[in-house]
Write an enzyme that holds these catalytic residues in place. Structure first.
Site, PDB file in Angstrom:
ATOM      1  N   HIS A  48     -23.026 -21.195  23.870  1.00 36.57           N
ATOM      2  CA  HIS A  48     -22.830 -23.050  24.587  1.00 36.57           C
ATOM      3  C   HIS A  48     -22.230 -22.830  25.206  1.00 36.57           C
ATOM      4  O   HIS A  48     -20.937 -22.335  25.463  1.00 36.57           O
ATOM      5  CB  HIS A  48     -23.300 -23.467  23.002  1.00 36.57           C
ATOM      6  CG  HIS A  48     -21.834 -23.443  22.322  1.00 36.57           C
ATOM      7  ND1 HIS A  48     -20.375 -23.862  23.222  1.00 36.57           N
ATOM      8  CD2 HIS A  48     -21.703 -22.673  21.008  1.00 36.57           C
ATOM      9  CE1 HIS A  48     -19.712 -23.649  21.954  1.00 36.57           C
ATOM     10  NE2 HIS A  48     -20.071 -23.169  21.150  1.00 36.57           N
ATOM     11  N   GLU A 136     -24.667 -21.475  14.314  1.00 37.21           N
ATOM     12  CA  GLU A 136     -22.903 -21.018  14.087  1.00 37.21           C
ATOM     13  C   GLU A 136     -21.902 -20.516  13.025  1.00 37.21           C
ATOM     14  O   GLU A 136     -23.250 -21.101  11.751  1.00 37.21           O
ATOM     15  CB  GLU A 136     -21.451 -22.305  14.891  1.00 37.21           C
ATOM     16  CG  GLU A 136     -20.376 -22.046  14.686  1.00 37.21           C
ATOM     17  CD  GLU A 136     -19.955 -20.738  15.710  1.00 37.21           C
ATOM     18  OE1 GLU A 136     -19.973 -19.575  14.877  1.00 37.21           O
ATOM     19  OE2 GLU A 136     -19.451 -21.437  16.874  1.00 37.21           O
TER      20      GLU A 136
END
Length: 294
Positions: A48, A136
């Site tokens: 990201h 994550e």
């Protein structure tokens, strides 16, 4: 008896042109040339873009990890990443390509996808799918900055891969869920879900990306510990080998009565390994584990 002898003779006289047919008889079913051509051309992975948590670590004490958004710079990075990816795709394929996205459900990865997507024409966009397993590493609910710093220091003493954060995950926990994700992905690839001119792009997180590569290329834990997160919004590219190399590997494995696995049909670009900060001069981490003749 004569049938068995004939089968053996035919096998001995086969050459690379026979790859278009099933390589093995009985329980040994090899990948055909058509199977190979149907695999995605590339599997790209993008960490990201910069998030507000990357700028101010205290963000995680006030905002759930999955809701942390991109920073203003992060939005610019995502758009720039998309333009870079489009330029590379058009240099290789012209306009004849498709790109299918898979993204972590976290806010910052969704927003990174939106920024990247803006660069591509509708006719080149094959779709997007959220994948919870690409999320994550879990560090445990709201994160007290002082407590996390202490946990990180303890992790460095204990071992980065095996240390489990309180109420969270270890690297080995992430490995387990990524293994499940990869198994499903390979089934989709083998079933022909993605057309031959399609590439995949996964928008995910730093550690998740590294664990994906570890599982895909059969890295050891020691190998894993030699790589680090790439920069935000920087594509890491896994590319399909050439058809000539595919035929060579298939012929080698046929002699050993083994089959070429989907993962063995790909390699990690050397420049991508450089972006991961590889701390070794060897090249053994680049390919998946192969027989000596490959």
């Amino acid at each position: 008896s004569s049938s068995s002898s004939s089968s053996t003779s035919n096998s001995g006289n086969s050459d690379s042109s026979s790859i278009s047919k099933s390589i093995y008889s009985g329980s040994y079913k090899g990948m055909t040339r058509e199977d190979f051509r149907a695999l995605p051309d590339k599997v790209m992975m993008v960490r990201h873009a910069e998030s507000t948590g990357n700028v101010d670590f205290t963000t995680y004490s006030q905002t759930p990890d999955y809701e942390v958004p991109l920073s203003a710079l992060g939005w610019e990075q995502a758009v720039a990443c998309g333009l870079t990816m489009r330029q590379e795709m058009e240099q290789e394929y012209g306009q004849d390509y498709k790109l299918f996205f898979m993204t972590s459900p976290y806010c910052r990865t969704r927003q990174t996808f939106v920024g990247i997507r803006q660069a591509f024409l509708d006719e080149n966009f094959a779709g997007v799918q959220e994948e919870v397993q690409l999320r994550e590493q879990d560090f445990g609910n709201f994160q007290n900055p002082d407590k996390i710093k202490a946990d990180l220091a303890e992790r460095n003493r204990f071992g980065r891969f095996y240390y489990r954060f309180p109420d969270g995950e270890s690297g080995s926990d992430v490995y387990n869920r990524i293994s499940i994700f990869e198994d499903h992905l390979i089934r989709d690839m083998k079933s022909g879900r993605f057309t031959s001119n399609t590439s995949l792009c996964m928008v995910t997180h730093g550690l998740t990306m590294r664990v994906f590569l570890m599982r895909w290329f059969n890295w050891t834990v020691e190998n894993f510990l030699q790589v680090y997160n790439p920069a935000n919004a920087t594509p890491i590219v896994i590319e399909k080998i050439s058809e000539q190399e595919f035929i060579k590997r298939n012929n080698c494995l046929r002699e050993r009565r083994q089959t070429l696995q989907v993962k063995n049909a790909y390699r990690l670009r050397p420049e991508s390994m450089t972006l991961l900060g590889e701390r070794t001069s060897g090249c053994s981490m680049h390919p998946a584990v192969l027989p000596p003749c490959l």
